[in-house]
Design a protein around this motif. Structure first.
Motif, PDB file in Angstrom:
ATOM      1  N   SER A   1       0.827  -1.197   0.000  1.00 55.93           N
ATOM      2  CA  SER A   1       0.000   0.000   0.000  1.00 55.93           C
ATOM      3  C   SER A   1       0.868   1.257   0.000  1.00 55.93           C
ATOM      4  O   SER A   1       0.613   2.208  -0.740  1.00 55.93           O
ATOM      5  CB  SER A   1      -0.926  -0.006   1.212  1.00 55.93           C
ATOM      6  N   LEU A   2       1.924   1.245   0.820  1.00 56.05           N
ATOM      7  CA  LEU A   2       2.845   2.385   0.876  1.00 56.05           C
ATOM      8  C   LEU A   2       3.600   2.560  -0.443  1.00 56.05           C
ATOM      9  O   LEU A   2       3.844   3.673  -0.886  1.00 56.05           O
ATOM     10  CB  LEU A   2       3.849   2.205   2.022  1.00 56.05           C
ATOM     11  N   ALA A   3       3.972   1.437  -1.064  1.00 58.60           N
ATOM     12  CA  ALA A   3       4.753   1.492  -2.300  1.00 58.60           C
ATOM     13  C   ALA A   3       3.925   1.977  -3.484  1.00 58.60           C
ATOM     14  O   ALA A   3       4.440   2.628  -4.385  1.00 58.60           O
ATOM     15  CB  ALA A   3       5.327   0.111  -2.618  1.00 58.60           C
ATOM     16  N   GLY A   4       2.643   1.656  -3.490  1.00 55.11           N
ATOM     17  CA  GLY A   4       1.818   1.982  -4.653  1.00 55.11           C
ATOM     18  C   GLY A   4       1.950   0.894  -5.707  1.00 55.11           C
ATOM     19  O   GLY A   4       2.453  -0.198  -5.436  1.00 55.11           O
ATOM     20  N   LYS A   5       1.519   1.177  -6.920  1.00 53.12           N
ATOM     21  CA  LYS A   5       1.523   0.165  -7.987  1.00 53.12           C
ATOM     22  C   LYS A   5       2.949  -0.291  -8.281  1.00 53.12           C
ATOM     23  O   LYS A   5       3.792   0.495  -8.686  1.00 53.12           O
ATOM     24  CB  LYS A   5       0.878   0.726  -9.255  1.00 53.12           C
ATOM     25  N   ILE A   6       3.194  -1.577  -8.057  1.00 52.04           N
ATOM     26  CA  ILE A   6       4.521  -2.155  -8.248  1.00 52.04           C
ATOM     27  C   ILE A   6       4.717  -2.482  -9.721  1.00 52.04           C
ATOM     28  O   ILE A   6       3.886  -3.143 -10.340  1.00 52.04           O
ATOM     29  CB  ILE A   6       4.699  -3.377  -7.335  1.00 52.04           C
ATOM     30  N   ILE A   7       5.830  -1.993 -10.282  1.00 52.96           N
ATOM     31  CA  ILE A   7       6.058  -2.167 -11.717  1.00 52.96           C
ATOM     32  C   ILE A   7       7.232  -3.086 -12.051  1.00 52.96           C
ATOM     33  O   ILE A   7       7.261  -3.672 -13.113  1.00 52.96           O
ATOM     34  CB  ILE A   7       6.209  -0.796 -12.435  1.00 52.96           C
ATOM     35  N   VAL A   8       8.206  -3.228 -11.141  1.00 60.02           N
ATOM     36  CA  VAL A   8       9.341  -4.112 -11.390  1.00 60.02           C
ATOM     37  C   VAL A   8       9.748  -4.783 -10.078  1.00 60.02           C
ATOM     38  O   VAL A   8       9.847  -4.115  -9.045  1.00 60.02           O
ATOM     39  CB  VAL A   8      10.568  -3.353 -11.948  1.00 60.02           C
ATOM     40  N   VAL A   9      10.002  -6.096 -10.135  1.00 56.30           N
ATOM     41  CA  VAL A   9      10.517  -6.833  -8.986  1.00 56.30           C
ATOM     42  C   VAL A   9      11.730  -7.624  -9.470  1.00 56.30           C
ATOM     43  O   VAL A   9      11.660  -8.317 -10.480  1.00 56.30           O
ATOM     44  CB  VAL A   9       9.480  -7.822  -8.418  1.00 56.30           C
ATOM     45  N   SER A  10      12.827  -7.506  -8.760  1.00 53.51           N
ATOM     46  CA  SER A  10      14.036  -8.268  -9.069  1.00 53.51           C
ATOM     47  C   SER A  10      14.438  -9.015  -7.806  1.00 53.51           C
ATOM     48  O   SER A  10      14.763  -8.388  -6.798  1.00 53.51           O
ATOM     49  CB  SER A  10      15.145  -7.315  -9.511  1.00 53.51           C
ATOM     50  N   LEU A  11      14.377 -10.345  -7.852  1.00 48.24           N
ATOM     51  CA  LEU A  11      14.636 -11.156  -6.664  1.00 48.24           C
ATOM     52  C   LEU A  11      16.027 -11.778  -6.715  1.00 48.24           C
ATOM     53  O   LEU A  11      16.599 -11.972  -7.784  1.00 48.24           O
ATOM     54  CB  LEU A  11      13.573 -12.245  -6.538  1.00 48.24           C
ATOM     55  N   ARG A  12      16.565 -12.086  -5.520  1.00 50.71           N
ATOM     56  CA  ARG A  12      17.854 -12.761  -5.421  1.00 50.71           C
ATOM     57  C   ARG A  12      17.780 -14.102  -6.132  1.00 50.71           C
ATOM     58  O   ARG A  12      16.714 -14.691  -6.283  1.00 50.71           O
ATOM     59  CB  ARG A  12      18.231 -12.992  -3.956  1.00 50.71           C
ATOM     60  N   SER A  13      18.941 -14.604  -6.533  1.00 46.54           N
ATOM     61  CA  SER A  13      18.975 -15.868  -7.262  1.00 46.54           C
ATOM     62  C   SER A  13      18.868 -17.077  -6.336  1.00 46.54           C
ATOM     63  O   SER A  13      19.130 -16.987  -5.135  1.00 46.54           O
ATOM     64  CB  SER A  13      20.254 -15.949  -8.097  1.00 46.54           C
ATOM     65  N   LEU A  14      18.488 -18.195  -6.923  1.00 53.48           N
ATOM     66  CA  LEU A  14      18.393 -19.448  -6.189  1.00 53.48           C
ATOM     67  C   LEU A  14      19.741 -19.792  -5.568  1.00 53.48           C
ATOM     68  O   LEU A  14      20.790 -19.450  -6.130  1.00 53.48           O
ATOM     69  CB  LEU A  14      17.981 -20.582  -7.126  1.00 53.48           C
ATOM     70  N   ASP A  15      19.704 -20.466  -4.449  1.00 57.66           N
ATOM     71  CA  ASP A  15      20.881 -20.921  -3.710  1.00 57.66           C
ATOM     72  C   ASP A  15      21.665 -19.794  -3.042  1.00 57.66           C
ATOM     73  O   ASP A  15      22.674 -20.046  -2.401  1.00 57.66           O
ATOM     74  CB  ASP A  15      21.827 -21.760  -4.591  1.00 57.66           C
ATOM     75  N   LYS A  16      21.210 -18.567  -3.167  1.00 57.21           N
ATOM     76  CA  LYS A  16      21.858 -17.441  -2.492  1.00 57.21           C
ATOM     77  C   LYS A  16      21.550 -17.551  -0.999  1.00 57.21           C
ATOM     78  O   LYS A  16      20.418 -17.800  -0.611  1.00 57.21           O
ATOM     79  CB  LYS A  16      21.311 -16.126  -3.058  1.00 57.21           C
ATOM     80  N   THR A  17      22.569 -17.386  -0.164  1.00 58.16           N
ATOM     81  CA  THR A  17      22.362 -17.419   1.280  1.00 58.16           C
ATOM     82  C   THR A  17      22.192 -15.990   1.778  1.00 58.16           C
ATOM     83  O   THR A  17      23.005 -15.119   1.471  1.00 58.16           O
ATOM     84  CB  THR A  17      23.549 -18.097   1.988  1.00 58.16           C
ATOM     85  N   LEU A  18      21.111 -15.758   2.510  1.00 63.62           N
ATOM     86  CA  LEU A  18      20.784 -14.419   2.994  1.00 63.62           C
ATOM     87  C   LEU A  18      20.834 -14.363   4.520  1.00 63.62           C
ATOM     88  O   LEU A  18      20.365 -15.281   5.185  1.00 63.62           O
ATOM     89  CB  LEU A  18      19.373 -14.023   2.546  1.00 63.62           C
ATOM     90  N   ALA A  19      21.368 -13.276   5.043  1.00 65.44           N
ATOM     91  CA  ALA A  19      21.306 -13.029   6.481  1.00 65.44           C
ATOM     92  C   ALA A  19      19.977 -12.346   6.773  1.00 65.44           C
ATOM     93  O   ALA A  19      19.445 -11.628   5.915  1.00 65.44           O
ATOM     94  CB  ALA A  19      22.468 -12.147   6.908  1.00 65.44           C
ATOM     95  N   ARG A  20      19.452 -12.561   7.965  1.00 70.06           N
ATOM     96  CA  ARG A  20      18.197 -11.905   8.349  1.00 70.06           C
ATOM     97  C   ARG A  20      18.365 -10.397   8.236  1.00 70.06           C
ATOM     98  O   ARG A  20      19.358  -9.837   8.665  1.00 70.06           O
ATOM     99  CB  ARG A  20      17.830 -12.286   9.782  1.00 70.06           C
TER     100      ARG A  20
END
Length: 144
Positions: free
Chosen positions: A39-58
């Protein structure tokens, strides 16, 4: 619902970052943006996600998002390895707007330590009440 925001009690919220986690039966955890965030962002037009097997810290970036009024990173509420990304969002980023807790999920993580992450996140009636308090304190309303 709080101020028009849909906040399901069964999810785990990283309130400060407006993201959610949902443990699945197979031990993985789905991650997405809250109704508040979309709601804060408004209409989302592009999403780019991390790749598979990428390890992320919280708290680190699960990807980036662009809307008509905002560009930024999407922090993950759970530490672990990315085991799935929502490919549908490449073609339909607006799924985050229309269904942030369903078809608009972002990534699936194999958590390093779900018990530790879970203990830090807000959930249930109490968690939703905490989230509502933050929204009211900041004057945030959803328009969904």
């Amino acid at each position: 619902m709080s101020k028009g925001c849909n906040l399901p009690e069964e999810l785990y919220y990283f309130i400060e970052k407006h993201v959610w986690a949902k443990p699945e039966d197979d031990g993985t955890v789905l991650v997405g943006m809250t109704d508040v965030a979309q709601s804060l962002a408004g209409k989302i037009i592009v999403v780019s996600l991390r790749s598979l097997d990428k390890t992320l810290a919280r708290g680190k970036s699960a990807g980036t998002l662009e809307s008509g009024k905002w560009v930024g990173t999407i922090p993950t509420p759970v530490a672990g390895k990315v085991v799935a990304i929502n490919e549908q969002l490449k073609k339909q980023p607006s799924l985050i707007n229309s269904d942030p807790y369903g078809e608009g999920w972002l990534i699936r993580v194999q958590p390093d330590d779900w018990q530790a992450d879970q203990a830090i996140l807000a959930t249930g009636v109490e968690g939703v009440a905490q989230y509502r308090s933050k929204l009211e304190a900041e004057g945030i309303e959803c328009n969904s």
